[in-house]
Design a protein around this motif. Sequence first.
Motif, PDB file in Angstrom:
ATOM      1  N   GLN A  86       0.848  -1.204   0.000  1.00 44.35           N
ATOM      2  CA  GLN A  86       0.000   0.000   0.000  1.00 44.35           C
ATOM      3  C   GLN A  86       0.881   1.251   0.000  1.00 44.35           C
ATOM      4  O   GLN A  86       1.780   1.378   0.819  1.00 44.35           O
ATOM      5  CB  GLN A  86      -0.917  -0.012   1.220  1.00 44.35           C
ATOM      6  CG  GLN A  86      -1.944  -1.118   1.219  1.00 44.35           C
ATOM      7  CD  GLN A  86      -2.829  -1.089  -0.016  1.00 44.35           C
ATOM      8  OE1 GLN A  86      -3.664  -0.208  -0.164  1.00 44.35           O
ATOM      9  NE2 GLN A  86      -2.629  -2.047  -0.893  1.00 44.35           N
ATOM     10  N   ARG A  90      -3.304   4.545   0.802  1.00 46.99           N
ATOM     11  CA  ARG A  90      -3.911   3.396   0.131  1.00 46.99           C
ATOM     12  C   ARG A  90      -3.685   3.500  -1.366  1.00 46.99           C
ATOM     13  O   ARG A  90      -3.709   4.596  -1.935  1.00 46.99           O
ATOM     14  CB  ARG A  90      -5.411   3.347   0.411  1.00 46.99           C
ATOM     15  CG  ARG A  90      -6.123   2.188  -0.297  1.00 46.99           C
ATOM     16  CD  ARG A  90      -7.607   2.437  -0.421  1.00 46.99           C
ATOM     17  NE  ARG A  90      -8.261   1.350  -1.140  1.00 46.99           N
ATOM     18  CZ  ARG A  90      -9.480   1.432  -1.683  1.00 46.99           C
ATOM     19  NH1 ARG A  90     -10.170   2.557  -1.576  1.00 46.99           N
ATOM     20  NH2 ARG A  90     -10.006   0.415  -2.314  1.00 46.99           N
ATOM     21  N   THR A  91      -3.479   2.371  -2.026  1.00 44.37           N
ATOM     22  CA  THR A  91      -3.520   2.319  -3.478  1.00 44.37           C
ATOM     23  C   THR A  91      -4.681   1.428  -3.885  1.00 44.37           C
ATOM     24  O   THR A  91      -5.197   0.649  -3.087  1.00 44.37           O
ATOM     25  CB  THR A  91      -2.211   1.742  -4.054  1.00 44.37           C
ATOM     26  OG1 THR A  91      -1.988   0.440  -3.490  1.00 44.37           O
ATOM     27  CG2 THR A  91      -1.031   2.631  -3.726  1.00 44.37           C
ATOM     28  N   LEU A  92      -5.080   1.533  -5.114  1.00 44.10           N
ATOM     29  CA  LEU A  92      -6.290   0.844  -5.560  1.00 44.10           C
ATOM     30  C   LEU A  92      -6.030  -0.551  -6.124  1.00 44.10           C
ATOM     31  O   LEU A  92      -6.938  -1.179  -6.657  1.00 44.10           O
ATOM     32  CB  LEU A  92      -7.016   1.698  -6.612  1.00 44.10           C
ATOM     33  CG  LEU A  92      -7.554   3.031  -6.085  1.00 44.10           C
ATOM     34  CD1 LEU A  92      -8.161   3.837  -7.225  1.00 44.10           C
ATOM     35  CD2 LEU A  92      -8.581   2.803  -4.993  1.00 44.10           C
ATOM     36  N   SER A  95      -8.242  -3.836  -4.335  1.00 45.22           N
ATOM     37  CA  SER A  95      -9.681  -4.109  -4.369  1.00 45.22           C
ATOM     38  C   SER A  95     -10.025  -5.456  -4.991  1.00 45.22           C
ATOM     39  O   SER A  95     -10.692  -6.287  -4.372  1.00 45.22           O
ATOM     40  CB  SER A  95     -10.403  -2.985  -5.113  1.00 45.22           C
ATOM     41  OG  SER A  95     -10.250  -1.769  -4.428  1.00 45.22           O
TER      42      SER A  95
END
Length: 246
Positions: A86, A90-92, A95
Motif C-alpha cells: 500500500q 492506500r492504493t487501488l 480491491s
Amino acid sequence: GQTYTRKLDYTVLSLLSSVSQSAYKMAGDIRLLMHLKEIDEPFEKNQVGSSAMAYKRNPMRSERICSLARFVMSLPINAANTHANQWMERTLDDSANRRLVLPQAFLGVDAVLNLCTNVVDGLHVWPYVVRKHVDQELPFMATENILMECVRGGGDRQELHEAIRELSMLASKRVKEEGLENDLLTRISGDSRFAVIHDRLASLVEPSRFIGRSDQQVKEFLAEEIDPLLARLADIVPKKVMEMKV
C-alpha cells in the motif's frame, strides 16, 4: 483515514489459517490411522471408496479437509503482500484481490469445519486393531522399564542393557525378515539374566503404564475448556450435524 489498514486483513486470514492448520493436522492423523485400519471416517452404505479398487475405503472426507485447509493456509501471504504494497494511505490495487481472497478464506473454513464436524460425529475406532499394534510395539517400548526394574533388583545396568539390546535385535529381525510376531517378551522370560522380574513381567508391559496422565488431561480439558465454551456459544452452535454426501 479513508480505509482501515490492510494489515487487519492479514490478521483475519492468519486466524482462519490457524483454524485450517489444526483441521489439517487432525485430518492428516485420521488418514494415517485409517491406513493402519485403526479408525474409519464415516462411510455411506453405497459409497465407492475407490474407482479402481472396490475393497478400498479411502479417507475422502479427510482428504477434502486437507485440500481445502491447505488452500486457506496459503492465503495470509497474499494479504501480507497487499498490506506491504500500500502506498501512503492506500492504493487501488488491493480491491480486486481482496474481493477474491477474503470470501474464499471464509467459505473455505466454513467447508472445512462442516467436514470436520461430519467426520468426528461418525468416526469409528477399531479397538482390537489398536490393541494388536500396541502388542507388537509395546515390548520394545517396555525395555527401559524392564531394565530399571532389573537394576533395582541388583543387576548390572551395562550387562542388562547389552542383553536387552541383543534380544531386541533378534526379535526385530524375526518380525522384519520372517513376518512373525514380536517374541521379545518370550525371550526375556526365558533368559536367566532377567529372572528377578520374571514373575512381574506381565505387569511391567501393561499398556496403562505408558500413557501418563493423558486420560485425566483429556477429561480435564473437556471439562474446563470445551464444555464452558460450548455452553457460552450454545445459541450459535448447530444442534444438528450437517449431512455430507461423498
